[in-house]
Design a protein around this motif. Sequence first.
Motif, PDB file in Angstrom:
ATOM      1  N   ILE A 109       0.831  -1.201   0.000  1.00  0.00           N
ATOM      2  CA  ILE A 109       0.000   0.000   0.000  1.00  0.00           C
ATOM      3  C   ILE A 109       0.870   1.257   0.000  1.00  0.00           C
ATOM      4  N   GLU A 110       2.003   1.218   0.673  1.00  0.00           N
ATOM      5  CA  GLU A 110       2.903   2.376   0.665  1.00  0.00           C
ATOM      6  C   GLU A 110       3.343   2.711  -0.757  1.00  0.00           C
ATOM      7  N   GLY A 111       3.606   1.676  -1.554  1.00  0.00           N
ATOM      8  CA  GLY A 111       4.075   1.895  -2.913  1.00  0.00           C
ATOM      9  C   GLY A 111       3.096   2.656  -3.782  1.00  0.00           C
ATOM     10  N   GLN A 112       1.831   2.646  -3.406  1.00  0.00           N
ATOM     11  CA  GLN A 112       0.827   3.360  -4.189  1.00  0.00           C
ATOM     12  C   GLN A 112       0.770   4.847  -3.857  1.00  0.00           C
ATOM     13  N   TYR A 113       1.543   5.259  -2.839  1.00  0.00           N
ATOM     14  CA  TYR A 113       1.521   6.665  -2.415  1.00  0.00           C
ATOM     15  C   TYR A 113       2.906   7.306  -2.409  1.00  0.00           C
ATOM     16  N   ARG A 114       3.933   6.563  -2.794  1.00  0.00           N
ATOM     17  CA  ARG A 114       5.305   7.065  -2.689  1.00  0.00           C
ATOM     18  C   ARG A 114       5.589   8.243  -3.619  1.00  0.00           C
ATOM     19  N   HIS A 115       4.743   8.451  -4.611  1.00  0.00           N
ATOM     20  CA  HIS A 115       4.946   9.607  -5.497  1.00  0.00           C
ATOM     21  C   HIS A 115       4.558  10.917  -4.813  1.00  0.00           C
ATOM     22  N   LEU A 116       3.942  10.821  -3.630  1.00  0.00           N
ATOM     23  CA  LEU A 116       3.549  11.991  -2.855  1.00  0.00           C
ATOM     24  C   LEU A 116       4.430  12.115  -1.624  1.00  0.00           C
ATOM     25  N   ALA A 117       4.730  13.339  -1.219  1.00  0.00           N
ATOM     26  CA  ALA A 117       5.433  13.543   0.048  1.00  0.00           C
ATOM     27  C   ALA A 117       4.551  13.046   1.187  1.00  0.00           C
ATOM     28  N   PRO A 118       5.130  12.477   2.236  1.00  0.00           N
ATOM     29  CA  PRO A 118       4.308  11.919   3.322  1.00  0.00           C
ATOM     30  C   PRO A 118       3.283  12.889   3.880  1.00  0.00           C
ATOM     31  N   GLU A 119       3.662  14.162   4.042  1.00  0.00           N
ATOM     32  CA  GLU A 119       2.732  15.127   4.626  1.00  0.00           C
ATOM     33  C   GLU A 119       1.626  15.536   3.658  1.00  0.00           C
TER      34      GLU A 119
END
Length: 314
Positions: free
Chosen positions: A270-280
Motif C-alpha cells: 500500500i505504501e508503494g501506491q503513495y510514494r509519489h507523494l510527500a508523506p505530509e
Amino acid sequence: MEPKINRSLTLHLRGDWGTANLHRVCGWISQELTDRCGPHTRVAIWNGRGFSDSVRAVGRGEVDVAMTTPVAFTTAALDARGVFSTEGFPELRALGVVPQRDRLVVGVHKSWGVTTFADLREKKPPLKLATSINDGVNYVGLAAHEILNRSGVDIHGWGGQFLEDERPFETLDHVRDGRADAIVHEAYMLPAWQQISPDLNFLEVEADVLESLWNDYSWPAATVDDGHFPGSGSFRTLDFSDFLVLTRADLPDDVAYAIAWVLGETRHLIEGQYRHLAPERSPITYPLEPATMGVTPVPLHPGAARYYQALPRS
C-alpha cells in the motif's frame, strides 16, 4: 508467524464510494488475505460512504470488516453516544489502523476580514459556506455543524446558505470557482487546498468548543502545523485522522490475526501506491509502523492483538 488458513472463506468488506483510499485498502487486504486462505476463498468489497454507515454495517452483521474514518468517531458507537445514541455496538473491535494525518479546518474568504470565531460572531456575515451533508452518516457534515453550532455561528440566521455535498472534491470546487466564500472540511492534504488557501483565513476552533466535543463524543483536537497552508500559522482544530479497520468480536481469531498480519507485514504494497507523494501530502501517511497501527481507541480483536503483541519492542 505468517498466517495460513487452510479452509476457504467467504468474507464481506465495506469501503468507500469506490475510488478513494478506503476501497484501495480493502483491495489490498482482500488480495493478501486470499493468498493465505483456502483455494475457494471469496472476498466481496461493498461500496459505502466510510462514515457511520460503515460502523453500523459491521455492528449489524451486514459485513465482516469495514473501513471508517476518522478513527476516533467510532468510539461513540461502543457506548451509544451521539449519532449512535439509538443503537450502540459494544461488540465492535479493531483490526488495526492505517495512518492518515488529517484535520477538519474552517476557512473564511479574506474579503470578510474575519480571522477568529469572535470576529465571525461580531460581523455575522451572510456566508455561502461549503461543507458536506449533515445527515447523521457523513462525519464531515456532522462535525462541521457541531463546531459551528457550539461556536455560536448561525449561517441561515445571518442570511447565508450551506452548499452541501458528499465528497470533498465538490466542496473544494465551490470555493475555487467562487460559489462559496467559506468552507469547513477535511482531506487537508489535497492539492486543491493549496490552490484556495491563499484566499482564506483559517479560524482556530476555540478551546471550550474542542473540550466540549471531547467530553461529549471523545473527538480529539489537533494542530495544523505552521506553514501547512501557504502564509498561514499553526492553529488548533478537530483531529480527523486515521482509517480504522473495524470488525466484531465474533470474527474468528485466525482471520483477525491474518488481517492484522497483512496490515503490518505487507505494508510496502500500500505504501508503494503513495510514494509519489510527500508523506505530509499523502492520503496515507507513510512509512507505516506496525506497532503504531495497533494503537486504537477501539479495543483490538484478540486475534489482531496477538499479532501486535508479538512485534519486537523498541
